[in-house]
Enzyme design. Structure first.
Site, short mmCIF file in Angstrom:
data_model
loop_
_atom_site.label_atom_id
_atom_site.label_comp_id
_atom_site.label_asym_id
_atom_site.label_seq_id
_atom_site.Cartn_x
_atom_site.Cartn_y
_atom_site.Cartn_z
N SER A 128 -70.26 -9.42 44.37
CA SER A 128 -69.41 -8.40 43.73
C SER A 128 -70.26 -7.53 42.81
CB SER A 128 -68.31 -9.06 42.91
OG SER A 128 -67.70 -8.08 42.09
N HIS A 176 -68.88 -6.60 47.86
CA HIS A 176 -67.51 -6.74 47.37
C HIS A 176 -67.29 -5.74 46.23
CE1 HIS A 176 -63.81 -9.14 46.72
NE2 HIS A 176 -64.03 -8.98 45.42
N ASP A 199 -64.81 -4.55 43.41
CA ASP A 199 -63.66 -4.93 42.59
C ASP A 199 -63.09 -3.71 41.87
OD1 ASP A 199 -63.22 -7.77 42.88
OD2 ASP A 199 -65.20 -8.03 41.97
N MET A 247 -60.31 -2.12 39.56
CA MET A 247 -59.36 -2.56 38.53
C MET A 247 -58.78 -1.36 37.80
SD MET A 247 -61.62 -5.59 36.90
CE MET A 247 -62.04 -7.06 37.84
N HIS A 250 -61.57 -4.78 47.07
CA HIS A 250 -60.55 -5.67 46.50
C HIS A 250 -59.79 -4.87 45.45
CE1 HIS A 250 -59.78 -9.55 43.92
NE2 HIS A 250 -58.68 -9.03 44.39
N MET A 283 -57.36 -4.40 42.76
CA MET A 283 -56.54 -5.05 41.73
C MET A 283 -55.82 -3.95 40.97
SD MET A 283 -59.34 -7.92 40.65
CE MET A 283 -60.67 -6.94 41.32
N MET A 289 -57.64 -15.85 44.99
CA MET A 289 -58.29 -15.74 43.68
C MET A 289 -58.41 -17.14 43.08
SD MET A 289 -59.06 -12.53 42.94
CE MET A 289 -59.77 -13.09 41.43
N ASP A 345 -62.60 -16.02 45.55
CA ASP A 345 -63.13 -15.04 44.61
C ASP A 345 -62.88 -15.50 43.19
OD1 ASP A 345 -63.94 -12.78 43.29
OD2 ASP A 345 -62.47 -11.44 44.21
C1 DX5 Z 1 -62.39 -10.98 39.29
C2 DX5 Z 1 -62.98 -10.28 40.50
C3 DX5 Z 1 -64.11 -11.02 41.05
C4 DX5 Z 1 -65.25 -11.16 40.11
C5 DX5 Z 1 -65.92 -12.45 40.40
O1 DX5 Z 1 -61.30 -10.30 38.83
O2 DX5 Z 1 -62.03 -10.09 41.52
O3 DX5 Z 1 -64.56 -10.48 42.30
O4 DX5 Z 1 -66.17 -10.13 40.19
O5 DX5 Z 1 -66.85 -12.65 39.42
P1 DX5 Z 1 -67.49 -14.05 39.17
O6 DX5 Z 1 -68.17 -14.45 40.45
O7 DX5 Z 1 -68.43 -13.80 38.06
O8 DX5 Z 1 -66.39 -15.00 38.82
ZN ZN Z 2 -62.86 -9.52 43.74
#
Ligand code: DX5
Ligand code: ZN
Length: 218
Positions: A9, A34, A36, A38, A67, A69, A138, A176
């Site tokens: 990620s 990946h 992320d 947000m 991904h 969110m 998750m 994840d």
């Molecule tokens: C969390 C994300 C993950 C995150 C994982 O909200 O969806 O993809 O980057 O990070 P680590 O591997 O550090 O838990």
């Molecule tokens: Zn993620």
């Protein structure tokens, strides 16, 4: 048991040099990137939007695993498709008409994934399983990298593997949150096909060594 796909990620990369982060992923032996996304609404913080994916796309030939969110993911699937995402995964907790979101992703020619947070049971997404290419479980509460894993979430990986075995779909199972060399073993044994790793990957002294450990090769 086949080797898992590793999806580092870039949330844990240096945002001022994202292309270097993508290059590090490519040289490590990991297969996917990946992303992320947000929105500060579905999750408490803001990361980046589709422009980051679009700007990064020419710097990587790897699979882009977006991904989302974000609330109302339907509003953004087209932008992420145009930005070059290969998989677009959204949270069922953030969409009322999840099946419609899946239809929209497929209509854009992309692979569709659904994700569940730790408090959402597998039964909530069972009706969607025949329609998805990926289920993202998750293993932390989404929002931040670097959180400790919630190991009880692996029960959902086992349940999803059993449902697939029973013919309920042909999806990949992704995990994840909190994945490192030690938790990856449990994830693999539970039936995960894709391991997302943020802080363990970008904090590794040698990312190629870490990727081999995540795959269970050393
Ligand atoms: C969390 C994300 C993950 C995150 C994982 O909200 O969806 O993809 O980057 O990070 P680590 O591997 O550090 O838990
Ligand atoms: Zn993620």
């Amino acid at each position: 048991m086949s080797l898992p796909i590793i999806a580092p990620s870039v949330l844990s990369a240096d945002f001022s040099s994202m292309a270097s982060g993508a290059a590090l992923i490519a040289s490590s032996g990991a297969e996917w990137v990946h992303l992320d996304v947000m929105d500060g609404c579905f999750v408490p913080t803001i990361s980046f939007g589709p422009k980051m994916a679009a700007d990064l796309r020419p710097h990587s030939s790897q699979i882009f695993d977006a991904h989302l969110m974000i609330q109302n993911p339907l509003n953004f699937v087209e932008e992420f498709a145009k930005a070059g995402a290969d998989y677009i995964t959204f949270h069922v907790e953030a969409a009322v008409h999840s099946h419609r979101v899946l239809q929209a992703i497929h209509a854009l020619g992309k692979k569709a994934g659904v994700s569940i947070v730790p408090s959402t049971p597998v039964s909530f997404i069972e009706p969607l399983l025949p329609f998805v290419e990926l289920v993202l479980v998750m293993t932390v509460n989404p929002g931040y990298g670097g959180q400790p894993i919630i190991p009880e979430c692996f029960d959902k990986v086992r349940a999803l593997a059993a449902l697939r075995e029973a013919g309920r779909g042909g999806y990949l199972i992704s995990v994840d949150g909190g994945i490192n060399a030690s938790t990856a073993k449990t994830a693999r044994e539970a039936g995960a096909d894709v391991l997302v790793a943020g802080s363990s990957f970008f904090g590794a002294a040698d990312t190629a060594v870490l990727v081999r450990q995540l795959k269970g090769l050393s």
